[in-house]
Design a protein around this motif. Structure first.
Motif, PDB file in Angstrom:
ATOM      1  N   GLN A  94       0.956  -1.325   0.026  1.00  0.00           N
ATOM      2  CA  GLN A  94       0.175   0.042  -0.066  1.00  0.00           C
ATOM      3  C   GLN A  94       1.091   1.424   0.106  1.00  0.00           C
ATOM      4  O   GLN A  94       0.403   2.306  -0.836  1.00  0.00           O
ATOM      5  CB  GLN A  94      -0.974  -0.084   1.313  1.00  0.00           C
ATOM      6  CG  GLN A  94      -1.836   1.415   1.398  1.00  0.00           C
ATOM      7  CD  GLN A  94      -2.718   1.136   2.388  1.00  0.00           C
ATOM      8  OE1 GLN A  94      -2.558   0.179   3.299  1.00  0.00           O
ATOM      9  NE2 GLN A  94      -3.772   2.263   2.704  1.00  0.00           N
ATOM     10  N   ARG A  95       1.863   1.189   0.732  1.00  0.00           N
ATOM     11  CA  ARG A  95       2.709   2.349   0.857  1.00  0.00           C
ATOM     12  C   ARG A  95       3.534   2.626  -0.529  1.00  0.00           C
ATOM     13  O   ARG A  95       3.872   3.626  -0.831  1.00  0.00           O
ATOM     14  CB  ARG A  95       3.757   2.410   2.042  1.00  0.00           C
ATOM     15  CG  ARG A  95       2.861   2.711   3.432  1.00  0.00           C
ATOM     16  CD  ARG A  95       4.018   2.824   4.533  1.00  0.00           C
ATOM     17  NE  ARG A  95       4.893   1.460   4.553  1.00  0.00           N
ATOM     18  CZ  ARG A  95       4.613   0.549   5.399  1.00  0.00           C
ATOM     19  NH1 ARG A  95       3.499   0.478   6.287  1.00  0.00           N
ATOM     20  NH2 ARG A  95       5.581  -0.534   5.535  1.00  0.00           N
ATOM     21  N   ALA A  96       4.039   1.490  -1.053  1.00  0.00           N
ATOM     22  CA  ALA A  96       4.941   1.440  -2.258  1.00  0.00           C
ATOM     23  C   ALA A  96       4.098   1.765  -3.547  1.00  0.00           C
ATOM     24  O   ALA A  96       4.516   2.437  -4.502  1.00  0.00           O
ATOM     25  CB  ALA A  96       5.726   0.257  -2.279  1.00  0.00           C
ATOM     26  N   LEU A  97       2.938   1.122  -3.465  1.00  0.00           N
ATOM     27  CA  LEU A  97       2.160   1.196  -5.088  1.00  0.00           C
ATOM     28  C   LEU A  97       1.242   2.324  -4.593  1.00  0.00           C
ATOM     29  O   LEU A  97      -0.193   2.113  -4.970  1.00  0.00           O
ATOM     30  CB  LEU A  97       1.690  -0.055  -5.359  1.00  0.00           C
ATOM     31  CG  LEU A  97       2.587  -1.403  -5.510  1.00  0.00           C
ATOM     32  CD1 LEU A  97       1.860  -2.502  -5.595  1.00  0.00           C
ATOM     33  CD2 LEU A  97       3.664  -1.051  -6.660  1.00  0.00           C
ATOM     34  N   GLN A  98       1.468   3.494  -4.557  1.00  0.00           N
ATOM     35  CA  GLN A  98       0.683   4.652  -4.366  1.00  0.00           C
ATOM     36  C   GLN A  98       0.349   5.185  -5.907  1.00  0.00           C
ATOM     37  O   GLN A  98       1.178   4.870  -6.747  1.00  0.00           O
ATOM     38  CB  GLN A  98       1.070   5.525  -3.382  1.00  0.00           C
ATOM     39  CG  GLN A  98       1.128   5.176  -1.944  1.00  0.00           C
ATOM     40  CD  GLN A  98       1.491   6.078  -0.929  1.00  0.00           C
ATOM     41  OE1 GLN A  98       1.722   6.967  -1.362  1.00  0.00           O
ATOM     42  NE2 GLN A  98       1.480   5.911   0.286  1.00  0.00           N
TER      43      GLN A  98
ATOM     44  N   PHE B  24       7.917  -9.288  -3.727  1.00  0.00           N
ATOM     45  CA  PHE B  24       6.660  -9.805  -4.314  1.00  0.00           C
ATOM     46  C   PHE B  24       6.285 -11.264  -4.101  1.00  0.00           C
ATOM     47  O   PHE B  24       5.527 -11.781  -5.042  1.00  0.00           O
ATOM     48  CB  PHE B  24       7.038  -9.844  -6.016  1.00  0.00           C
ATOM     49  CG  PHE B  24       7.315  -8.280  -6.482  1.00  0.00           C
ATOM     50  CD1 PHE B  24       6.110  -7.429  -6.362  1.00  0.00           C
ATOM     51  CD2 PHE B  24       8.617  -8.082  -6.906  1.00  0.00           C
ATOM     52  CE1 PHE B  24       6.496  -6.026  -6.790  1.00  0.00           C
ATOM     53  CE2 PHE B  24       8.920  -6.588  -7.136  1.00  0.00           C
ATOM     54  CZ  PHE B  24       8.021  -5.707  -6.973  1.00  0.00           C
ATOM     55  N   ASN B  25       6.503 -11.504  -2.995  1.00  0.00           N
ATOM     56  CA  ASN B  25       6.247 -13.024  -2.815  1.00  0.00           C
ATOM     57  C   ASN B  25       4.606 -13.048  -2.857  1.00  0.00           C
ATOM     58  O   ASN B  25       4.057 -14.162  -3.313  1.00  0.00           O
ATOM     59  CB  ASN B  25       6.834 -13.448  -1.355  1.00  0.00           C
ATOM     60  CG  ASN B  25       8.140 -13.630  -1.003  1.00  0.00           C
ATOM     61  OD1 ASN B  25       8.841 -13.885  -2.204  1.00  0.00           O
ATOM     62  ND2 ASN B  25       8.736 -13.398   0.021  1.00  0.00           N
ATOM     63  N   TYR B  26       3.891 -12.281  -2.153  1.00  0.00           N
ATOM     64  CA  TYR B  26       2.462 -12.364  -2.134  1.00  0.00           C
ATOM     65  C   TYR B  26       1.684 -11.855  -3.208  1.00  0.00           C
ATOM     66  O   TYR B  26       0.688 -12.062  -3.560  1.00  0.00           O
ATOM     67  CB  TYR B  26       1.731 -11.729  -0.868  1.00  0.00           C
ATOM     68  CG  TYR B  26       2.180 -12.651   0.199  1.00  0.00           C
ATOM     69  CD1 TYR B  26       1.239 -13.684   0.688  1.00  0.00           C
ATOM     70  CD2 TYR B  26       3.049 -12.313   1.201  1.00  0.00           C
ATOM     71  CE1 TYR B  26       1.476 -14.185   2.004  1.00  0.00           C
ATOM     72  CE2 TYR B  26       3.397 -12.924   2.163  1.00  0.00           C
ATOM     73  CZ  TYR B  26       2.527 -13.726   2.820  1.00  0.00           C
ATOM     74  OH  TYR B  26       2.793 -14.621   3.683  1.00  0.00           O
ATOM     75  N   LEU B  27       2.568 -11.195  -4.458  1.00  0.00           N
ATOM     76  CA  LEU B  27       2.083 -10.921  -5.772  1.00  0.00           C
ATOM     77  C   LEU B  27       2.295 -12.255  -6.627  1.00  0.00           C
ATOM     78  O   LEU B  27       1.443 -12.189  -7.683  1.00  0.00           O
ATOM     79  CB  LEU B  27       2.768  -9.889  -6.178  1.00  0.00           C
ATOM     80  CG  LEU B  27       2.647  -8.418  -5.411  1.00  0.00           C
ATOM     81  CD1 LEU B  27       3.615  -7.130  -6.171  1.00  0.00           C
ATOM     82  CD2 LEU B  27       0.954  -8.042  -5.518  1.00  0.00           C
ATOM     83  N   LYS B  28       3.226 -12.984  -6.414  1.00  0.00           N
ATOM     84  CA  LYS B  28       3.336 -14.026  -7.245  1.00  0.00           C
ATOM     85  C   LYS B  28       2.427 -15.368  -6.593  1.00  0.00           C
ATOM     86  O   LYS B  28       1.986 -16.255  -7.563  1.00  0.00           O
ATOM     87  CB  LYS B  28       4.716 -14.580  -7.205  1.00  0.00           C
ATOM     88  CG  LYS B  28       5.760 -13.534  -7.722  1.00  0.00           C
ATOM     89  CD  LYS B  28       7.166 -14.209  -7.382  1.00  0.00           C
ATOM     90  CE  LYS B  28       8.253 -13.108  -7.894  1.00  0.00           C
ATOM     91  NZ  LYS B  28       9.612 -13.416  -8.050  1.00  0.00           N
TER      92      LYS B  28
END
Length: 349
Positions: free
Chosen positions: A264-268, A283-287
Motif C-alpha cells: 500500500q505504501r509502495a504502490l501509491q 513480491f512473494n504475495y504478488l506471485k
C-alpha cells in the motif's frame, strides 16, 4: 446797652475757655496731655476728659493694631543660597509715654518714625535668624517656627519704643533674579538625574522579570518534553509488545499483513515504478496467494509424495505390509489442501 456790650465778649471768652478745657478720647485712640512739652497725664480710657486751657495740649495716638510692610531684603542662609525675603509685622502702641519719648512727635508723623525704626529692628532680626539655618529649612514647614523666633527676638527692642509686637510673617521668599536661571538649570539636572535613576531601576526590574519568565519557560518546556518522551517511549514499548504478541499468535498472518501494508505504501498513485530483481522476496504475495515459504513447503510435500509412490511401485510384493503408509500419504493431501483454501480466500480479499 453798655452792660450788654461788655457781657457778650465775656460770655464768648468763657465758652471758648470751657470748650478748650474739655476733650473726648475715642475708643480707638490714646491721648497724652502735655504742658509746655512735658507729659502730665495719659488718657487711655475712652470718654470725656479735661485739661487746662491755653496751657496744656492733647496729643492723640492710634490704639488699633497697625501693620508695617518691611522692605524686601536679601539674606544668605548657611548653604550660601541667597534669598530675597519680604516680611510684614503687626504691632500696636502699648506705652504712649515711651512712644512719645522715642519718636518725639504725635499722630501720623510719630507712627511713620516708629515704623522706620521697627523696620530696622525686623531686618536685623530676620538676617540673624535666617542666616543661622539652611534654605531648605526656610522653605519647609519649619518656616512658622522661624517667624516666631524673629518676633521673639524683636520684642525687646520694640518694647523700648513703646510698641507691642504682635506677629511677624514672611510673605515671600524668592531667589534673586540673577540666580533664577542657574537654579532652574540645577533643578532640571537633578530631576533628569532622578528620572534616569528611576528608568534604570525600572529596566533592572524588567530584566529580572524577563529572566525569571525565560527560566520558567525553559523549565516548563523541558519538563513537558521529558514527560512527552516518557509517554512516547511507553507507547512505543506497548506498541512493540502488541506487535510481538500478534506476531507470536500467527506469524504467517502477521507477515501477510505487513506485506500488504508495504504494498500500500509502495504502490501509491504516481509512484508505481519500482526497480527490483525478479526473485525479490518483496513480491512473494504478488506471485502467489500463499507466499514463497508456503509454496516451498507444498513443493517439498509433493516431492515427498512422488518419491513414496515411486518407491511403492518398485518394491516387491513381499513387502506388501508396508502398504498402510499410502493411506497416511492420502490422508496428508486432504489436510494440506483445505489449509490452502483459506489462504486463497484471504489473498482474494
Amino acid at each position: 446797652m453798655r452792660k450788654t456790650t461788655y457781657l457778650l465778649p465775656v460770655v464768648v471768652i468763657a465758652v471758648v475757655v470751657a470748650l478748650s478745657s474739655v476733650f473726648i478720647v475715642d475708643e480707638r485712640e490714646k491721648a497724652l496731655v502735655l504742658q509746655f512739652g512735658r507729659v502730665v497725664a495719659v488718657k487711655e480710657e475712652p470718654g470725656l476728659s479735661f485739661k487746662l486751657p491755653l496751657i496744656q495740649d492733647v496729643v492723640r495716638y492710634d490704639d488699633r493694631i497697625l501693620s508695617r510692610d518691611v522692605d524686601p531684603l536679601e539674606v544668605t542662609p548657611l548653604d550660601d543660597r541667597r534669598l530675597v525675603v519680604d516680611a510684614f509685622a503687626r504691632y500696636r502702641i502699648a506705652d504712649v509715654n515711651k512712644f512719645r519719648e522715642a519718636t518725639g512727635a504725635g499722630g501720623d508723623i510719630a507712627i511713620e518714625v516708629a515704623g522706620r525704626r521697627l523696620d530696622s529692628i525686623l531686618r536685623s532680626q530676620t538676617r540673624e535668624i535666617l542666616g543661622s539655618v539652611s534654605s531648605n529649612d526656610i522653605l519647609s514647614s519649619d518656616r512658622a517656627a522661624l517667624m516666631l523666633r524673629i518676633r521673639n527676638g524683636a520684642l525687646k527692642d520694640a518694647s523700648a519704643l513703646g510698641l507691642e509686637l504682635i506677629d511677624v510673617r514672611l510673605k515671600r521668599t524668592d531667589l534673586p533674579a540673577e540666580n533664577l536661571d542657574a537654579t532652574f538649570e540645577r533643578m532640571r539636572a537633578e530631576r533628569e538625574r532622578e528620572a534616569t535613576d528611576e528608568r534604570a531601576r525600572g529596566n533592572e526590574a524588567a530584566q529580572r522579570v524577563r529572566a525569571q519568565a525565560d527560566r520558567t519557560v525553559v523549565e516548563l518546556t523541558s519538563d513537558a518534553a521529558r514527560q512527552a518522551e516518557i509517554i512516547r517511549g511507553e507507547a512505543d514499548a506497548r506498541r512493540t509488545g502488541i506487535f510481538a504478541a500478534a506476531f507470536g499468535e500467527d506469524p504467517e498472518f502477521f507477515e501477510f499483513y505487513r506485506s500488504l501494508a508495504a504494498y500500500q505504501r509502495a504502490l501509491q498513485s504516481g509512484n508505481s515504478t519500482m526497480v527490483l530483481s525478479p526473485d525479490s522476496d518483496f513480491f512473494n504475495y504478488l506471485k502467489s496467494d500463499t507466499g514463497a515459504q508456503a509454496d516451498t513447503a507444498l513443493a517439498a510435500a509433493s516431492a515427498a509424495r512422488d518419491a513414496e509412490a515411486e518407491a511403492e511401485a518398485q518394491a516387491p510384493e513381499a513387502e506388501a505390509p508396508a502398504a498402510p503408509e499410502a493411506p497416511e500419504a492420502q490422508v496428508e493431501e486432504p489436510a494440506e489442501e483445505p489449509a490452502e483454501e483459506p489462504v486463497d480466500e484471504t489473498a482474494t480479499q
